[in-house]
Design a protein around this motif. Structure first.
Motif, mmCIF file in Angstrom:
data_model
loop_
_atom_site.group_PDB
_atom_site.id
_atom_site.type_symbol
_atom_site.label_atom_id
_atom_site.label_comp_id
_atom_site.label_asym_id
_atom_site.label_seq_id
_atom_site.Cartn_x
_atom_site.Cartn_y
_atom_site.Cartn_z
ATOM 1 N N MET A 183 4.338 13.013 7.828
ATOM 2 C CA MET A 183 3.518 13.871 8.687
ATOM 3 C C MET A 183 2.840 13.073 9.787
ATOM 4 S SD MET A 183 0.005 14.652 9.095
ATOM 5 C CE MET A 183 -0.786 14.449 7.511
ATOM 6 N N LEU A 184 2.362 11.879 9.445
ATOM 7 C CA LEU A 184 1.620 11.071 10.408
ATOM 8 C C LEU A 184 2.492 10.515 11.523
ATOM 9 C CD1 LEU A 184 -0.850 9.290 7.984
ATOM 10 C CD2 LEU A 184 -1.436 10.886 9.804
ATOM 11 N N GLU A 185 3.789 10.592 11.380
ATOM 12 C CA GLU A 185 4.664 10.182 12.475
ATOM 13 C C GLU A 185 4.499 11.084 13.691
ATOM 14 O OE1 GLU A 185 6.900 7.290 12.676
ATOM 15 O OE2 GLU A 185 5.319 6.902 11.204
ATOM 16 N N TYR A 186 3.901 12.262 13.496
ATOM 17 C CA TYR A 186 3.605 13.149 14.631
ATOM 18 C C TYR A 186 2.440 12.620 15.465
ATOM 19 C CZ TYR A 186 6.650 16.888 12.862
ATOM 20 O OH TYR A 186 7.741 17.624 12.459
ATOM 21 N N VAL A 187 1.611 11.740 14.869
ATOM 22 C CA VAL A 187 0.483 11.129 15.594
ATOM 23 C C VAL A 187 0.577 9.606 15.402
ATOM 24 C CG1 VAL A 187 -1.132 13.056 15.697
ATOM 25 C CG2 VAL A 187 -0.970 11.729 13.598
ATOM 26 N N PRO A 188 1.583 8.980 15.976
ATOM 27 C CA PRO A 188 1.845 7.555 15.719
ATOM 28 C C PRO A 188 0.722 6.648 16.204
ATOM 29 C CG PRO A 188 3.172 8.344 17.567
ATOM 30 C CD PRO A 188 2.545 9.551 16.939
ATOM 31 N N GLY A 189 0.615 5.502 15.531
ATOM 32 C CA GLY A 189 -0.371 4.513 15.938
ATOM 33 C C GLY A 189 -1.722 4.687 15.289
ATOM 34 N N ASN A 190 -1.801 5.548 14.277
ATOM 35 C CA ASN A 190 -3.064 5.791 13.609
ATOM 36 C C ASN A 190 -3.045 5.201 12.192
ATOM 37 O OD1 ASN A 190 -4.674 7.384 15.645
ATOM 38 N ND2 ASN A 190 -2.743 8.516 15.650
ATOM 39 N N MET A 191 -3.954 5.634 11.311
ATOM 40 C CA MET A 191 -4.111 4.967 10.026
ATOM 41 C C MET A 191 -4.179 5.965 8.878
ATOM 42 S SD MET A 191 -6.783 1.904 11.076
ATOM 43 C CE MET A 191 -8.077 3.024 11.615
ATOM 44 N N TYR A 192 -3.815 5.473 7.695
ATOM 45 C CA TYR A 192 -3.785 6.279 6.470
ATOM 46 C C TYR A 192 -4.511 5.522 5.374
ATOM 47 C CZ TYR A 192 -1.684 8.806 2.466
ATOM 48 O OH TYR A 192 -1.452 9.538 1.322
ATOM 49 N N ASN A 193 -5.574 6.122 4.842
ATOM 50 C CA ASN A 193 -6.420 5.462 3.859
ATOM 51 C C ASN A 193 -6.262 6.109 2.489
ATOM 52 O OD1 ASN A 193 -8.910 3.777 3.175
ATOM 53 N ND2 ASN A 193 -9.636 5.827 2.685
ATOM 54 N N PHE A 194 -6.224 5.288 1.435
ATOM 55 C CA PHE A 194 -6.169 5.856 0.094
ATOM 56 C C PHE A 194 -6.961 5.015 -0.902
ATOM 57 C CE2 PHE A 194 -2.777 2.776 -0.135
ATOM 58 C CZ PHE A 194 -2.673 2.403 -1.477
ATOM 59 N N HIS A 195 -7.451 5.692 -1.949
ATOM 60 C CA HIS A 195 -8.116 5.014 -3.050
ATOM 61 C C HIS A 195 -7.040 4.387 -3.939
ATOM 62 C CE1 HIS A 195 -11.989 7.721 -2.885
ATOM 63 N NE2 HIS A 195 -11.727 7.108 -1.735
ATOM 64 N N PRO A 196 -7.173 3.113 -4.283
ATOM 65 C CA PRO A 196 -6.137 2.483 -5.102
ATOM 66 C C PRO A 196 -5.909 3.164 -6.446
ATOM 67 C CG PRO A 196 -7.516 0.827 -4.073
ATOM 68 C CD PRO A 196 -8.164 2.140 -3.797
ATOM 69 N N GLY A 197 -6.896 3.877 -6.963
ATOM 70 C CA GLY A 197 -6.688 4.632 -8.190
ATOM 71 C C GLY A 197 -7.365 4.018 -9.397
ATOM 72 N N SER A 198 -7.118 4.620 -10.549
ATOM 73 C CA SER A 198 -7.701 4.165 -11.809
ATOM 74 C C SER A 198 -6.601 3.795 -12.788
ATOM 75 C CB SER A 198 -8.577 5.263 -12.416
ATOM 76 O OG SER A 198 -9.680 5.544 -11.567
ATOM 77 N N HIS A 199 -6.749 2.640 -13.412
ATOM 78 C CA HIS A 199 -5.692 2.166 -14.316
ATOM 79 C C HIS A 199 -5.756 2.803 -15.698
ATOM 80 C CE1 HIS A 199 -8.439 -0.426 -16.609
ATOM 81 N NE2 HIS A 199 -8.903 -0.923 -15.466
ATOM 82 N N VAL A 200 -6.795 3.606 -15.966
ATOM 83 C CA VAL A 200 -6.976 4.351 -17.221
ATOM 84 C C VAL A 200 -6.593 3.525 -18.454
ATOM 85 C CG1 VAL A 200 -6.953 6.697 -16.309
ATOM 86 C CG2 VAL A 200 -4.776 5.561 -16.725
ATOM 87 N N LYS A 201 -7.288 2.411 -18.594
ATOM 88 C CA LYS A 201 -7.196 1.521 -19.755
ATOM 89 C C LYS A 201 -5.873 0.764 -19.877
ATOM 90 C CE LYS A 201 -10.548 4.210 -22.433
ATOM 91 N NZ LYS A 201 -10.834 4.904 -23.709
ATOM 92 N N GLN A 202 -5.046 0.805 -18.828
ATOM 93 C CA GLN A 202 -3.839 -0.022 -18.840
ATOM 94 C C GLN A 202 -4.165 -1.469 -18.480
ATOM 95 O OE1 GLN A 202 -0.258 2.309 -16.950
ATOM 96 N NE2 GLN A 202 -2.135 2.883 -15.871
ATOM 97 N N GLY A 203 -5.310 -1.659 -17.828
ATOM 98 C CA GLY A 203 -5.711 -2.967 -17.343
ATOM 99 C C GLY A 203 -5.476 -3.078 -15.855
ATOM 100 N N ALA A 204 -6.348 -3.820 -15.176
ATOM 101 C CA ALA A 204 -6.259 -3.942 -13.721
ATOM 102 C C ALA A 204 -4.940 -4.555 -13.272
ATOM 103 C CB ALA A 204 -7.434 -4.771 -13.205
ATOM 104 N N GLU A 205 -4.410 -5.517 -14.015
ATOM 105 C CA GLU A 205 -3.169 -6.168 -13.607
ATOM 106 C C GLU A 205 -2.013 -5.176 -13.586
ATOM 107 O OE1 GLU A 205 -2.339 -9.641 -15.874
ATOM 108 O OE2 GLU A 205 -4.130 -10.717 -15.184
ATOM 109 N N VAL A 206 -1.942 -4.312 -14.585
ATOM 110 C CA VAL A 206 -0.903 -3.278 -14.601
ATOM 111 C C VAL A 206 -1.110 -2.326 -13.430
ATOM 112 C CG1 VAL A 206 0.031 -1.300 -15.891
ATOM 113 C CG2 VAL A 206 -0.540 -3.426 -17.086
ATOM 114 N N GLY A 207 -2.370 -1.927 -13.199
ATOM 115 C CA GLY A 207 -2.671 -1.042 -12.080
ATOM 116 C C GLY A 207 -2.242 -1.633 -10.750
#
Length: 261
Positions: A79-103
């Motif tokens: 979708m963002l290719e319609y407005v090129p040159g901009n940015m997309y931000n996301f939360h890395p998420g939660s590993h839900v007890k798998q451990g940060a390394e797995v996440g």
């Protein structure tokens, strides 16, 4: 949204790519995208920032949730290719007890599956407060993700002032030290955007509760130092304070008055 931004004194804006608590996205009308591109060029907008929905967890333990994350990110970047040159931000998420390394491994794997060399959007990892099992609670965790992404040049970081303060980085009393640490671990060249928010909580609380500018424990003076810092002042700033449009307009006016040209 471009006209709304202009009406409150802004020269950029952040928007959710789809329902922030759901998954559905509206189809893009090419004519609307073209009109927005023209408006942004006419008014010299800074890059706009698309935000992934909160329901997207790129390091989930459930395979269906990982498939959902891939579907969302692939769709959003297309979708963002319609407005090129901009940015997309996301939360890395939660590993839900798998451990940060797995996440970290799962987040990098998702990015390696969706990024491609013809992409015209910079993808940003957001700094997190560290509540629960969030990944991205430290500069080291973000650096670990970035080190595993093959198309590294497509990546950057969005620094959230509330999140890093709640995460234990004291930007009130040691902004220079925090940025020096960021530079050493990640590199300030990776820093592409700032979420400018005050915090209802104390430094190191790991709670992530935003406050209006000057109404929290970071305070107006410290946030003024953020927008005027030599390493930050040329970056685009995005408010995520608990406001309606009049409140955002007032905060933008206040911050512009305190910005040193």
């Amino acid at each position: 949204m471009g006209k709304t931004a202009l009406s409150i004194g802004a020269d950029t804006f952040q928007f959710f790519t789809r329902n922030p608590r759901g998954g559905k996205a509206k189809a893009v009308k090419p004519e609307d995208a073209a009109a927005l591109n023209a408006l942004m060029q006419e008014h010299n907008f800074a890059p706009i920032l698309a935000h992934a929905p909160y329901t997207m967890n790129p390091c989930a333990a459930d395979e269906k949730l990982l498939e959902f994350a891939q579907m969302v990110m692939e769709g959003d970047l297309a979708m963002l290719e319609y407005v090129p040159g901009n940015m997309y931000n996301f939360h890395p998420g939660s590993h839900v007890k798998q451990g940060a390394e797995v996440g970290i491994e799962k987040i990098a794997a998702l990015l390696n599956s969706v990024l491609h060399k013809d992409l015209h959007t910079t993808v940003l990892l957001e700094t997190m407060a560290g509540k629960g099992t969030e990944v991205g609670r430290s500069f080291e965790e973000l650096a670990a993700i970035l080190s595993k992404v093959q198309l590294n040049e497509k990546m950057g970081v969005c620094l959230d002032t509330c999140h890093i303060f709640d995460g234990g980085y004291d930007i009130v009393n040691d902004l220079d030290g925090v940025l020096a640490q960021f530079d050493k671990i990640i590199s300030l060249e990776r820093l592409k955007a700032v979420h400018l928010n005050d915090s209802l909580n104390i430094c190191g609380s790991h709670k992530d509760r935003h406050a209006c500018i000057g109404a929290g424990n970071i305070g107006l003076e410290a946030l003024t130092a953020v927008i005027n810092h030599p390493a930050l002042r040329t970056l685009p700033f995005y408010l995520e304070t608990p406001n309606e449009l009049p409140g955002y307009a007032a905060e933008i006016k206040l911050l512009r008055e305190r910005f040193k040209e």
